[in-house]
Scaffold this motif. Structure first.
Motif, short mmCIF file in Angstrom:
data_model
loop_
_atom_site.label_atom_id
_atom_site.label_comp_id
_atom_site.label_asym_id
_atom_site.label_seq_id
_atom_site.Cartn_x
_atom_site.Cartn_y
_atom_site.Cartn_z
N ARG A 12 0.83 -1.20 0.00
CA ARG A 12 0.00 0.00 0.00
C ARG A 12 0.87 1.26 0.00
NH1 ARG A 12 -2.33 -0.69 4.57
NH2 ARG A 12 -0.89 0.69 5.66
N GLU A 13 1.92 1.26 0.81
CA GLU A 13 2.80 2.43 0.89
C GLU A 13 3.62 2.61 -0.39
OE1 GLU A 13 2.65 4.83 3.22
OE2 GLU A 13 0.93 3.63 3.81
N ILE A 14 4.07 1.51 -0.97
CA ILE A 14 4.80 1.60 -2.24
C ILE A 14 3.88 2.15 -3.33
CG2 ILE A 14 5.84 0.23 -4.10
CD1 ILE A 14 7.15 -1.47 -1.87
N ASP A 15 2.64 1.68 -3.37
CA ASP A 15 1.67 2.18 -4.36
C ASP A 15 1.42 3.68 -4.16
OD1 ASP A 15 1.48 -0.36 -5.41
OD2 ASP A 15 -0.48 -0.80 -4.50
N ARG A 16 1.34 4.11 -2.92
CA ARG A 16 1.14 5.54 -2.61
C ARG A 16 2.33 6.36 -3.13
NH1 ARG A 16 3.32 8.69 0.99
NH2 ARG A 16 4.24 6.95 2.18
N ILE A 17 3.52 5.88 -2.86
CA ILE A 17 4.72 6.58 -3.32
C ILE A 17 4.79 6.58 -4.85
CG2 ILE A 17 7.24 6.47 -3.36
CD1 ILE A 17 6.98 5.40 -0.41
N ASP A 18 4.45 5.47 -5.47
CA ASP A 18 4.46 5.40 -6.94
C ASP A 18 3.52 6.44 -7.54
OD1 ASP A 18 6.37 3.42 -6.97
OD2 ASP A 18 4.95 1.79 -7.39
N ARG A 19 2.34 6.61 -6.95
CA ARG A 19 1.41 7.63 -7.45
C ARG A 19 2.03 9.03 -7.34
NH1 ARG A 19 -2.09 4.30 -4.63
NH2 ARG A 19 -2.21 5.75 -2.87
N ALA A 20 2.70 9.30 -6.24
CA ALA A 20 3.35 10.61 -6.06
C ALA A 20 4.50 10.79 -7.06
CB ALA A 20 3.86 10.75 -4.62
N LEU A 21 5.26 9.73 -7.29
CA LEU A 21 6.36 9.80 -8.26
C LEU A 21 5.84 10.08 -9.67
CD1 LEU A 21 8.65 6.89 -7.03
CD2 LEU A 21 9.19 9.34 -7.01
N VAL A 22 4.75 9.42 -10.06
CA VAL A 22 4.17 9.64 -11.38
C VAL A 22 3.77 11.10 -11.53
CG1 VAL A 22 2.19 9.14 -12.86
CG2 VAL A 22 3.48 7.27 -11.83
N LYS A 23 3.16 11.66 -10.51
CA LYS A 23 2.75 13.07 -10.56
C LYS A 23 3.97 13.98 -10.73
CE LYS A 23 0.13 16.54 -8.09
NZ LYS A 23 -0.75 16.85 -6.96
N LEU A 24 5.02 13.73 -9.98
CA LEU A 24 6.24 14.53 -10.10
C LEU A 24 6.92 14.35 -11.46
CD1 LEU A 24 7.70 14.06 -6.52
CD2 LEU A 24 6.81 16.19 -7.51
N LEU A 25 6.95 13.12 -11.95
CA LEU A 25 7.56 12.88 -13.26
C LEU A 25 6.76 13.54 -14.38
CD1 LEU A 25 8.68 9.19 -12.79
CD2 LEU A 25 10.18 11.20 -13.03
#
Length: 102
Positions: A12-25
């Motif tokens: 769940r935490e990795i998925d949350r971070i991945d969503r944030a990374l996609v937004k930043l990228l």
């Protein structure tokens, strides 16, 4: 940072971070696109000195934040290469003056 007790928590935490990374990228990509639109010459798209400057800044930040250089260095080099490819596409899609005097 959240303390995880199960693999479901970790995922769940990795998925949350991945969503944030996609937004930043995606935000980073908008600046790559602006660069492709701004640069006047195709030969200016790839800038080796700037590549090394970016990587060195990232590695310094990785050291501060505890991110392994073995992850940061190749990851950012790949990100930069893919960004350059995208910037070439943006640059090549720009309208060009025809030279006919119109």
């Amino acid at each position: 940072m959240v303390k995880c007790n199960t693999m479901a928590d970790v995922r769940r935490e990795i998925d949350r971070i991945d969503r944030a990374l996609v937004k930043l990228l995606a935000e980073r990509q908008t600046y790559i696109e602006q660069a492709g639109a701004i640069k006047g010459e195709r030969t200016k798209v790839r800038d080796e000195a700037r590549i090394e400057e970016v990587v060195q800044k990232v590695l310094a930040e990785a050291d501060r934040e505890g991110l392994s250089r073995a992850i940061a260095d190749p990851l950012w080099r790949l990100l930069i290469e893919k960004s350059i490819e995208h910037e070439y596409e943006i640059f090549d899609a720009k309208p060009r003056a025809t030279g006919t005097g119109d």
